[in-house]
Design a protein around this motif. Structure first.
Motif, short mmCIF file in Angstrom:
data_model
loop_
_atom_site.label_atom_id
_atom_site.label_comp_id
_atom_site.label_asym_id
_atom_site.label_seq_id
_atom_site.Cartn_x
_atom_site.Cartn_y
_atom_site.Cartn_z
N PHE A 195 22.31 -23.28 -14.95
CA PHE A 195 23.20 -23.91 -16.19
C PHE A 195 22.97 -23.47 -17.60
N LEU A 217 18.02 -36.13 -13.36
CA LEU A 217 17.92 -36.69 -14.70
C LEU A 217 19.01 -37.61 -14.65
N ALA A 249 25.05 -31.36 -22.78
CA ALA A 249 24.26 -31.54 -21.66
C ALA A 249 23.17 -32.66 -21.77
N ARG A 275 6.80 -43.21 -13.51
CA ARG A 275 7.12 -42.40 -12.44
C ARG A 275 5.99 -41.69 -12.17
N MET A 326 24.94 -34.06 -12.16
CA MET A 326 23.57 -34.24 -12.47
C MET A 326 22.61 -32.88 -12.54
N PHE A 327 21.62 -32.89 -13.28
CA PHE A 327 20.42 -31.83 -13.23
C PHE A 327 19.57 -32.36 -12.26
N GLN A 328 19.09 -31.45 -11.27
CA GLN A 328 17.90 -31.64 -10.34
C GLN A 328 16.74 -31.39 -11.02
N VAL A 329 15.75 -32.25 -10.69
CA VAL A 329 14.39 -32.02 -11.24
C VAL A 329 13.67 -31.73 -10.02
N THR A 345 17.50 -27.81 -12.73
CA THR A 345 18.38 -26.79 -12.13
C THR A 345 19.63 -27.35 -11.98
N THR A 346 20.62 -26.49 -11.94
CA THR A 346 21.75 -26.91 -11.16
C THR A 346 22.20 -26.00 -10.05
N PHE A 384 21.99 -37.17 -19.42
CA PHE A 384 22.31 -35.95 -19.16
C PHE A 384 23.43 -35.68 -18.48
N ARG A 385 24.17 -34.56 -18.71
CA ARG A 385 25.58 -34.53 -17.72
C ARG A 385 25.49 -32.94 -17.63
N ALA A 386 25.47 -32.65 -16.49
CA ALA A 386 25.37 -31.32 -16.03
C ALA A 386 26.92 -30.54 -15.82
N GLU A 387 27.86 -31.06 -16.76
CA GLU A 387 29.30 -30.54 -16.61
C GLU A 387 29.04 -29.17 -17.56
N SER A 395 15.15 -35.62 -6.73
CA SER A 395 15.53 -36.52 -7.72
C SER A 395 16.15 -35.60 -8.97
N THR A 420 15.27 -39.93 -12.15
CA THR A 420 15.63 -41.13 -11.22
C THR A 420 16.27 -40.48 -9.94
N ALA A 421 16.42 -41.44 -8.99
CA ALA A 421 16.83 -40.91 -7.40
C ALA A 421 18.29 -41.70 -7.48
N GLN A 479 10.83 -28.41 -13.08
CA GLN A 479 11.88 -27.49 -13.33
C GLN A 479 13.15 -28.37 -13.25
#
Lengths: 456, 456
Positions: free
Chosen positions: B191, A198, A235, B449, A167-170, B171-172, A223-226, A196, A157-158, B169
């Motif tokens: 991460f 997750l 995560a 998507r 957030m995790f970047q895709v 990534t954080t 998803f949580r990139a904490e 974008s 999602t954006a 991919q």
């Protein structure tokens, strides 16, 4: 035929074929006893084999080996089961060399996490994952029976539902050599033509579903990139988020209570062997706690009243308890376990500690939020009535400094045929911690994702 | 009470409250007729309102507005339904200004894709998404009834199941300024302490489940970063992947056939209003095609025999048809629709065009694969028996040049208690294309998507 079915319904005297993995082998020069398990149940079936006749295969059979045994189903006297198998033929599908990691008994949960690819073969994880299945099925059945539609919200999602989650970047860009424009990465060349990530929640898209199909629920990964290395954070985890048009907060609370009681009763009714095992091994009060939830009417009170109770309690808390602050698990458990001795639903939280989309009360200070609090774990469900008024919602978003350029579509639902609506979120693994009595969230999902670990 | 329930079971003469969105409003100076829909069914309920009494609200009511109507349920003569509502009270929850995008009838599917946040309010997408729900529930019910366990495989992973799929991919790292070591990106600071991506299949982890719990199934999102702008590809889609210990290829095929027939019969039994609508609007042969699948025994034959049939057919194909090449949709459809007039299962494909994990036949050329081919869409299921022999599997992996350093755990299952096992994969949206008769895969998932699009 699965071992579960043979143990329960196999006819004594009948010819059976059982297939499974060896849990133990013991015996003497005359006879061998093999406990075989196929994952269908926590219970093993006992194979009785003539030691002389099966001399050759018995030598190659050890813990972890996979067998196919043909034999006669006979009444069992010693195995603790109704029936056992008198072997007539034994095929070895796969042996299990000495370095089989589950060789010996009594591994720690920490060690088993390192061999997550094998741990479902243990009693503990077999039980946990069968319960996980039963709870997932009960969730689908509950909503289907009630006329809710399962609604798949997007993973990539954006937009950021909470306006805050890490957030995790895709991306499909070559990270070693990304395209640039004006010195910055040129996301117009990324797969989706923009940056974008997750999803941290399907709620916003869930509302779109509810404002069209009436009653929907999501059940999917979030998803949580904490960078939280705790027994309570993952995560990647699964969430259930029902969203209902025409529900006000009271309807939302009633649904949450009914839903949780249904799930827990379902576990009590359908997972008794596995619950009994977990109770024996990990948590002596497990089923007592489950029954406590099913049998008690949830106590509903406002956040403000809860703060007063906590402040007047004389209890020493690690964290202070003042109006406007979020409750800690210790506060929640005090209310549930000590003060009310009841599951509790707190409502009307301060707007500052809740998300922008919650319906604003007339007092200007609180919102129509509700959290369901359970013994042992504290908050299990968080929900709210949603702000359906366009102007109020826009004002709140602006106050909170949230960027709405990615959420124009969300605002449109307040412009065209807006309706009162409500929903809540249940973390699936949080539910499973409660139902299984396990204490680490990494032990209730097959392949946990957390900082430094994406193995298997 | 949902409109579905009132239309079916509402008692004539009873007092009802209906809530929903206005589909149409018409009438004259005396009386107004409002068609109201709440998403529970394709059918609207007709509201009959005295034009004088409701003069004020009626002026503000237009297509898309959301209403709460109290009234008496009366027998309907003109509306095409059993009952209608004689309004006593009308509340407007939300008006719908003139710029409501669904104002007029007959929008193109392309336009509706651009307003995916509103399209579930249309007849078409209401029908499609109710069927989507029904199929998802049927999948869970089928497997639960058969003693399969729902198995959640990870979305974020460091391994690539097919050894080939284009991946996203995850990534954080700060992509503008990533940490570097030896001139390359230092993924030890990412991460998960390594480079990670979104899964293309849950199968490998599914096998771990089957080799412990016996019979499992996955049902979750999968991702392909292929730059395919076609009506048949999505970057994010849902897959169902059952995996069964002790199943050989024949058992696998029997399960696939039984499963598909169950799902399609479930749609015929439970979604008749929606299927009737889609049939009328999009695909006159829809239910005929569904019945064709349910009523015919699937024809099983080997890939090699299929090639011979195709070569002898005299048919002109766009793509050549030679032994060793993958079949194209045109070939698959010729076999199903023209030659056999039957759903078809092809088995024993050349090993070069199938994945490394498929069980090798003694001929050294083919593997125990099976694809189920359907009319209109070609391949709907792909599956195989898995290679359970450690040495054969290792040799094949090495032949294909696959990097196994991330898959040591997969190999271990062939070392400890290996067992014959099989499984297959069903693309959920592929199934939905078949069941709904829609022709673009972007129209059977709420928020598709694809390249350049992660909107909503």
């Amino acid at each position: 035929m699965r071992i579960l079915d043979i143990l329960n319904n196999g006819e004594i005297g009948s010819r059976v074929v059982v297939k499974g993995w060896v849990r133990t082998k013991r015996g003497n020069k005359t006879v061998a006893f093999i406990a075989l398990n196929d994952g269908s149940t926590i219970n093993n079936i006992q194979i009785v084999a003539d030691a002389e006749q099966f001399d050759e295969p018995l030598k190659r059979i050890s813990t972890g080996a996979c067998l196919c045994v043909e034999g006669e189903l006979v009444e069992s006297l010693g195995s603790g089961q109704r029936v056992e198998v008198q072997a007539r033929k034994i095929d070895i599908y796969g042996t299990s060399p000495e370095d089989y990691p589950l060789q010996k008994k009594g591994h720690t949960l920490e060690f088993l996490r390192e061999i997550a690819y094998l741990r479902p073969r243990t009693n503990t994880f077999g039980a946990v994952f069968r319960i996980r299945h039963a709870m997932a099925f009960a969730i689908h059945k509950y909503f289907n029976d009630k006329g809710f539609y399962y609604w798949h919200t997007p993973l990539i999602t954006a937009s950021d539902a909470e306006g805050a989650g890490a957030m995790f970047q895709v991306t499909t860009l070559d990270m070693e050599n990304p395209p640039k424009a004006d010195g910055k990465i040129d996301y117009s060349q990324d797969f989706f033509g923009r940056s974008s990530n997750l999803t941290v929640s399907g709620q916003l898209e869930g509302e779109l579903g509810a404002l069209a199909l009436g009653q929907i629920y999501t059940f999917g990964p979030t998803f949580r990139a904490e960078n939280s290395n705790t027994p309570r954070h993952l995560a990647e985890f699964w969430m259930i988020e029902p969203e209902m048009a025409f529900y006000e907060l009271e309807d939302d609370m009633a649904l949450a209570e009914d839903f949780l009681k249904y799930l827990i009763q379902y576990a009590l009714d359908n997972c008794s062997d596995d619950l009994e095992f977990l109770e024996k091994m990990y948590d002596a009060e497990l089923r007592e706690r489950l029954r406590f939830v099913v049998e008690n009417k949830f106590q509903v009170l406002e956040y403000t009243a809860a703060i007063e109770i906590l402040q007047a309690s004389g209890q020493k808390f690690e964290y202070p308890c003042t109006w406007g602050a979020d409750l800690q698990s210790e506060h929640e458990r005090y209310l549930v376990e000590k003060h009310f001795n009841n599951p509790v639903i707190l409502t009307d939280y301060p707007k500052e500690i809740k998300a922008f989309y919650m319906k604003q009360n007339a007092d200007g200070k609180t919102v129509r939020a509700m959290d369901v609090l359970f013994p042992a774990i504290g908050e299990i469900i968080g929900g709210s009535q949603r702000e359906e008024n366009y102007e109020k919602l826009a004002k709140r978003i602006s106050e909170m400094g949230i960027n709405t350029s990615d959420m124009w579509w969300y605002m449109e639902t307040r412009k065209f045929g807006s309706a009162p609506h409500s929903g809540f979120g249940l973390g699936f693994e949080r539910l499973l911690l409660f139902v299984t009595g396990m204490s680490n969230i990494r032990d209730v999902i097959p392949f946990p994702r957390y900082p430094q670990n994406a193995e298997f």
